[in-house]
Design a protein around this motif. Structure first.
Motif, mmCIF file in Angstrom:
data_model
loop_
_atom_site.group_PDB
_atom_site.id
_atom_site.type_symbol
_atom_site.label_atom_id
_atom_site.label_comp_id
_atom_site.label_asym_id
_atom_site.label_seq_id
_atom_site.Cartn_x
_atom_site.Cartn_y
_atom_site.Cartn_z
ATOM 1 N N THR A 10 -3.843 -10.185 -6.753
ATOM 2 C CA THR A 10 -3.848 -11.059 -5.688
ATOM 3 C C THR A 10 -4.106 -10.268 -4.298
ATOM 4 N N ILE A 11 -3.179 -9.025 -4.499
ATOM 5 C CA ILE A 11 -2.854 -8.509 -3.076
ATOM 6 C C ILE A 11 -4.455 -7.645 -2.785
ATOM 7 N N THR A 12 -4.808 -7.297 -3.974
ATOM 8 C CA THR A 12 -5.992 -6.524 -4.169
ATOM 9 C C THR A 12 -7.374 -7.362 -3.319
ATOM 10 N N LEU A 13 -7.349 -8.437 -4.198
ATOM 11 C CA LEU A 13 -8.478 -9.582 -3.499
ATOM 12 C C LEU A 13 -8.267 -9.706 -2.199
ATOM 13 N N ALA A 14 -7.078 -10.040 -1.776
ATOM 14 C CA ALA A 14 -6.919 -10.409 -0.332
ATOM 15 C C ALA A 14 -7.186 -9.403 0.406
ATOM 16 N N SER A 15 -6.872 -7.913 0.199
ATOM 17 C CA SER A 15 -7.087 -6.922 0.907
ATOM 18 C C SER A 15 -8.698 -6.599 1.086
ATOM 19 N N LEU B 75 12.926 -3.226 0.647
ATOM 20 C CA LEU B 75 11.946 -3.224 1.434
ATOM 21 C C LEU B 75 10.536 -3.729 0.813
ATOM 22 N N PRO B 76 10.040 -4.637 1.508
ATOM 23 C CA PRO B 76 8.797 -5.455 1.028
ATOM 24 C C PRO B 76 7.816 -4.532 0.875
ATOM 25 N N ALA B 77 6.746 -4.871 0.223
ATOM 26 C CA ALA B 77 5.369 -4.429 0.090
ATOM 27 C C ALA B 77 4.786 -5.073 1.339
ATOM 28 N N SER B 78 3.436 -4.279 1.889
ATOM 29 C CA SER B 78 2.718 -4.637 2.979
ATOM 30 C C SER B 78 1.630 -4.364 2.959
ATOM 31 N N LEU B 79 0.705 -4.838 3.893
ATOM 32 C CA LEU B 79 -0.815 -4.455 4.119
ATOM 33 C C LEU B 79 -0.742 -3.842 5.539
ATOM 34 N N GLU B 80 -1.270 -2.646 5.890
ATOM 35 C CA GLU B 80 -1.122 -2.176 7.289
ATOM 36 C C GLU B 80 -2.740 -2.173 7.295
ATOM 37 N N ILE B 81 -2.820 -2.890 8.546
ATOM 38 C CA ILE B 81 -4.046 -3.145 9.019
ATOM 39 C C ILE B 81 -4.589 -2.450 10.433
ATOM 40 N N ARG B 82 -5.595 -1.749 10.352
ATOM 41 C CA ARG B 82 -6.067 -1.272 11.624
ATOM 42 C C ARG B 82 -7.365 -1.803 12.201
#
Lengths: 226, 290
Positions: B68-73, B116-123
């Motif tokens: 899910t995370i991969t698709l979302a990213s 600690l939660p996992a996260s998406l870091e967006i630049r």
């Protein structure tokens, strides 16, 4: 050359300096302006060289209409006039020739022509030998001659003299007056304000007499009538 | 022209004290503007550095499947504002915390469960790094069901921006006050010079010198004083900058001074100040001379 048409001049304080003054001065004339101090002689001269504007009526000097003269045109008018004052108005820290040259420098004359032109007018007024003298080293009559040389160096067709002999003794007065007559002989219109009636009576030049801001006598007009 | 230059030099000799005072006041006016300018320039520099690091962090709900995370990213990477997206897993987050937060290393070592939660870091791409775009991207991230929270440094970026504007404004106001004083002093100097030379000026006019010829020396004098004041203020700024750097500079590395354009602008401003000041007072005071 000079034309006053129904000229009135009043000052901001309400004083009326000239009342309905009209006259016409032609090329080559010699004209006396006479009258007591405060009669309006100085005001007429100030109008002539663009120092002041008439309140009413029209003043024309050498193709310039003084009424509508723009600030930028005043210098152009003054280059067509020579002006001489009672107090000479020389710069004390400059020699006679430098004082004369000053008039050429500030009007942007070509620098290489200046020395020759200065010497020519100094010779004309009889002061070639005192070109390097400072004003304090000169007599009153000589200082006035330097001032006249300065007025003439631009070859003006009109020379205005405001009481040029007022500060001079009798001998110097005669000399300066003689010089003005010579200049007039060369075709220059000379307007001389004076209250020296002896000087006026010596000659048959045109005389305009002022009293309280109005002309009470103009020999060119009144003698024709009489 | 040579005549004009001579007159200018003469004026400095005639009224040395007042001339020096005019130059100093202009210098102080510009020095004030310059100091605040330096602060503003450095703040902007700092902001630029910060902007490059602008990043939005979306914390992921625990237990979200990695597909899910991969698709979302991939979706997020397709946003027009986004330049890249990095996934930081729970383990990676813990490892990073252990490395970066030395003080808490012991606390993290003894943990049984990773808090600690996992996260998406967006630049974001350059040009989209202002608070408006950051906010809109953050909104869209929140709409993903697995996103628990979104964090970004919007507030303090906006505050830094405000500080920069405030610095500019304060500098401008104080500088304007000094500039007004400078103009007054220039006026006094010119009045004195005109009175001193009234006779000469009156003669110049009677023999038909043009208005610009009479005014020229005064204007040139004003412009010259402005030039000197501008250069002096730059020297003062440089001195202040060096002094600051030597004493407290260690704590703030990467301080910068004005670039050539800024310096030219300051000197030009000085010249205009001098010229404007003399233009105003020459017109007024010359009228009294007959």
């Amino acid at each position: 050359m000079i034309r006053f048409a129904h000229v009135f001049k009043s000052y901001p304080n309400g004083a009326l300096a000239l009342k309905d003054v009209s006259f016409l001065l032609n090329k080559g004339e010699f004209v006396f302006l006479t009258g007591h101090s405060g009669a309006g002689k100085s005001t007429i001269l100030k109008l002539l060289f663009g120092e002041q504007r008439p309140t009413q009526g029209e003043v024309r000097v050498a193709n310039f209409v003084v009424n509508t003269l723009r600030a930028g045109d005043v210098p152009r008018l003054r280059r067509r006039l020579g002006v001489v004052f009672q107090d000479f108005r020389l710069l004390a820290d400059r020699t006679a020739s430098e004082n004369v040259a000053f008039a050429l420098e500030v009007t942007g004359a070509r620098r290489d022509t200046i020395p020759a032109r200065v010497m020519r007018v100094l010779t004309q007024v009889g002061l070639a030998s005192k070109a390097r003298a400072y004003p304090r080293e000169l007599s009153g009559g000589e200082q006035q001659r330097v001032a006249i040389a300065r007025a003439l160096v631009n070859d003006p067709p009109i020379l205005l003299a405001d009481e040029p002999t007022g500060n001079l003794d009798e001998r110097a007065t005669r000399g300066v007056f003689q010089l003005l007559r010579e200049i007039n002989g060369g075709g220059t219109l000379v307007v001389m304000a004076t209250h020296d009636l002896d000087l006026v009576r010596q000659t048959t030049y045109r005389t305009i007499e002022l009293r309280d801001g109005g002309i009470v006598f103009d020999s060119a007009v009144d003698e024709v009538k009489a | 022209m040579r005549l004009l230059l001579r007159e200018v030099l003469l004026s400095f000799r005639r009224t040395p004290l007042l001339s020096a005072l005019s130059v100093t006041t202009i210098a102080f006016a510009l020095f004030t503007v310059g100091l605040f300018g330096l602060v503003a320039v450095n703040l902007r520099q700092a902001l630029r550095g910060v902007e490059e690091r602008v990043e939005i962090v979306a914390f992921v709900l625990r237990g979200t499947p990695s597909e899910t995370i991969t698709l979302a990213s991939q979706d997020v990477a397709a946003f027009p504002e986004v330049s890249d997206v990095a996934y930081v897993s729970e383990d990676q987050a813990l490892a990073r915390a252990r490395k970066d937060l030395v003080e808490f290393r012991d606390a993290y070592r003894d943990l049984q469960v990773n808090p600690l939660p996992a996260s998406l870091e967006i630049r974001l791409k350059p040009g989209y790094r202002d608070s408006r775009h950051v906010q809109s991207v953050a909104e869209r991230l929140r709409s993903f069901k697995f996103v628990e929270d979104v964090r970004y440094g919007r507030d303090w970026i906006a505050r830094l921006d405000q500080l920069r504007n405030l610095t500019g404004l304060v500098g401008f106001l104080i500088g304007a006050a000094f500039a007004a004083v400078a103009v007054v002093i220039i006026g006094v100097t010119i009045r004195l010079t005109i009175l001193q030379r009234a006779r000469e000026i009156a003669i110049m006019r009677v023999v038909g010198a043009s208005n610009w010829f009479v005014r020229g020396p005064f204007l040139l004098e004003g412009a010259f004083k402005g030039l000197m004041g501008g250069l002096l203020s730059l020297a003062l700024c440089r001195a202040a900058y060096t002094l600051f750097q030597q004493n407290v500079g260690g704590a703030l590395s990467g301080l910068i001074f004005f670039n050539t354009g800024h310096m030219l602008l300051i000197v030009l401003f000085g010249v205009l100040l001098g010229l404007g000041g003399s233009l105003v007072s020459v017109g007024r005071h010359l009228r009294d001379v007959h």
